[in-house]
Design an enzyme around this catalytic site. Structure first.
Site, PDB file in Angstrom:
ATOM      1  CG  HIS A  63      63.654   8.644 -65.910  1.00 28.15           C
ATOM      2  ND1 HIS A  63      64.351   9.312 -64.922  1.00 28.15           N
ATOM      3  CD2 HIS A  63      64.410   8.738 -67.021  1.00 28.15           C
ATOM      4  CE1 HIS A  63      65.477   9.782 -65.441  1.00 28.15           C
ATOM      5  NE2 HIS A  63      65.538   9.458 -66.705  1.00 28.15           N
ATOM      6  CG  ASP A 110      63.111   8.972 -61.714  1.00 28.14           C
ATOM      7  OD1 ASP A 110      62.958   7.813 -62.125  1.00 28.14           O
ATOM      8  OD2 ASP A 110      63.714   9.862 -62.351  1.00 28.14           O
ATOM      9  CB  SER A 215      68.905   9.153 -66.282  1.00 28.59           C
ATOM     10  OG  SER A 215      68.397  10.409 -66.574  1.00 28.59           O
ATOM     11  N   GLY A 216      69.971   7.924 -63.457  1.00 27.86           N
ATOM     12  CA  GLY A 216      70.121   6.711 -62.666  1.00 27.86           C
ATOM     13  C   GLY A 216      71.469   6.594 -62.000  1.00 27.86           C
TER      14      GLY A 216
HETATM   15  C1  4AZ Z   1      67.838  13.390 -68.644  1.00 30.05           C
HETATM   16  O1  4AZ Z   1      67.134  13.751 -69.578  1.00 30.05           O
HETATM   17  C2  4AZ Z   1      68.419  14.400 -67.741  1.00 30.05           C
HETATM   18  N1  4AZ Z   1      70.682  18.375 -65.773  1.00 30.05           N
HETATM   19  C3  4AZ Z   1      69.275  14.018 -66.731  1.00 30.05           C
HETATM   20  C4  4AZ Z   1      69.816  14.966 -65.886  1.00 30.05           C
HETATM   21  C5  4AZ Z   1      69.490  16.283 -66.042  1.00 30.05           C
HETATM   22  C6  4AZ Z   1      68.656  16.688 -67.059  1.00 30.05           C
HETATM   23  C7  4AZ Z   1      68.112  15.735 -67.906  1.00 30.05           C
HETATM   24  C8  4AZ Z   1      70.079  17.286 -65.101  1.00 30.05           C
HETATM   25  O2  4AZ Z   1      68.053  12.204 -68.454  1.00 30.05           O
END
Ligand code: 4AZ
Length: 272
Positions: A63, A110, A215-216
Site C-alpha cells: 500500500h 500487502d 507502514s512497510g
Molecule cells: C497506517 O495508516 C497505519 N496501528 C499503520 C499502522 C497501524 C495503523 C495505521 C497500526 O499506515
C-alpha cells in the site's frame, strides 16, 4: 547453489548480542540497533518504512505504492537514524524495480519488494535482517519489536530531529486478534478482519503500537540472538487503541514469493 548465495547473504547479518528483555514503553532506539530499517522517500519526504533483506532487496508494504508513480521518483535511505539530522552512515539508493504482490488488494497480501539499483555495502549501520520460508520453524518467543519514523499518535508527527522509534510488542495470532477486533466492531472494518496470513502485535489495553508512516517497516523477533523479520507493518484501526492491535503481514506466508523474485534476479545476473 544460487539459492545458497542468497541464503548466505540472508544469514550474514542480523546478529546483535546483548539485547536484554527489558520493556521499553516506546522511545528513541539506540543508534545502530536496527540496521535493516530503511526509510522510503519521495521528494525528500519519508512516507514508509522497509526492511533490508539482502544487499539489493528491501521488503515493504504494497500500500506504500498504491499510486503507480514510476520507480525513479523514490529513494531508499539506509543507515539512517534521525531523519532531520543525516547520519555519516547514511546511504541513499535509487530503485530499479518495485514488485507488488499479485494478490494485493486493499488489506490483503500487502507486501512489496523493492530492488535497489546497486547492491549496498554492509556496515554496522546497514545490515539485512533474516527471514523465514514457510518450511522453517517460527521464532520461539512472542515478544517482538516494531520500529519506524511514523506518527506518535494518529495525526501527531514525530518531533524533530525525528529519531528512529522502537517499541516492544506482543505477538497475537490472527484468531485471538479477531476476538479483540470483534469487540464493539467498527462497521467499516467488520467482523473477523484479520486473515491467517496476517499477525497482530500489541496489547489488549493498547498504548504500544505502530502508526501512520511506520507502514512497510519491520516487526522483528529475536530467535536465539538472531533477529527475524516476522511481520511487515500493514494496517490497524487507529493507533494504540484498546482491543485494536496493529496488524502485520506475516512474512513467513510470503517467503516463497520473496525467494522466487530474488532468485530470478540472481539467475539473470549469472547470465549477463
Ligand atoms: C497506517 O495508516 C497505519 N496501528 C499503520 C499502522 C497501524 C495503523 C495505521 C497500526 O499506515
Amino acid at each position: 547453489y544460487l539459492h545458497g548465495i542468497c541464503a548466505m547473504r540472508m544469514r550474514l547479518g542480523a546478529r546483535i548480542p546483548g539485547i536484554s528483555g527489558r520493556i521499553v514503553g516506546g522511545g528513541d532506539a539506540p543508534r545502530g540497533r536496527w540496521p535493516w530499517q530503511v526509510s522510503i522517500q519521495y521528494n525528500g519526504h519519508h512516507f514508509c518504512g522497509g526492511s533490508l533483506i539482502s544487499a539489493q532487496w528491501v521488503v515493504t508494504a504494497a500500500h506504500c505504492f498504491q499510486y503507480s508513480y514510476p520507480q525513479f521518483i523514490y529513494r531508499v535511505i539506509l543507515g539512517e537514524y534521525q531523519l532531520f539530522n543525516p547520519s555519516p552512515s547514511r546511504v541513499a539508493s535509487s530503485v530499479r524495480q518495485i514488485i507488488i504482490h499479485p494478490n494485493y488488494s486493499s488489506q490483503s497480501a500487502d507486501v512489496a519488494l523493492v530492488q535497489l539499483t546497486e547492491p549496498v555495502r554492509f556496515t554496522d549501520e546497514i545490515r539485512p535482517i533474516c527471514w523465514l520460508g514457510s518450511s522453517d520453524s517460527s521464532p520461539d518467543n512472542d515478544m517482538c519489536w516494531v520500529t519506524g519514523w511514523g506518527t506518535t499518535d494518529s495525526n501527531v508527527s514525530l518531533p524533530s530531529p525525528k529519531t528512529l522509534q522502537e517499541v516492544q510488542v506482543q505477538l497475537i495470532d490472527f484468531k485471538a486478534c479477531n476476538t479483540l477486533y470483534n469487540i464493539d466492531p467498527d462497521p467499516q472494518i467488520g467482523r473477523d478482519p484479520v486473515k491467517p496470513n496476517m499477525i497482530c502485535a500489541g496489547y489488549a489495553e493498547g498504548k504500544k503500537d505502530s502508526c501512520q508512516g511506520d507502514s512497510g517497516g519491520p516487526l522483528a523477533c529475536d530467535h536465539n540472538g538472531t533477529w527475524f523479520l516476522t511481520g511487515v507493518v500493514s494496517w490497524g484501526d487507529g493507533c494504540g487503541k484498546p482491543n485494536r492491535p496493529g496488524v502485520y503481514i506475516r512474512t513467513e506466508a510470503y517467503g516463497e514469493w520473496m525467494w522466487g523474485h530474488m532468485q530470478q534476479h540472481c539467475l539473470s545476473l549469472e547470465r549477463t
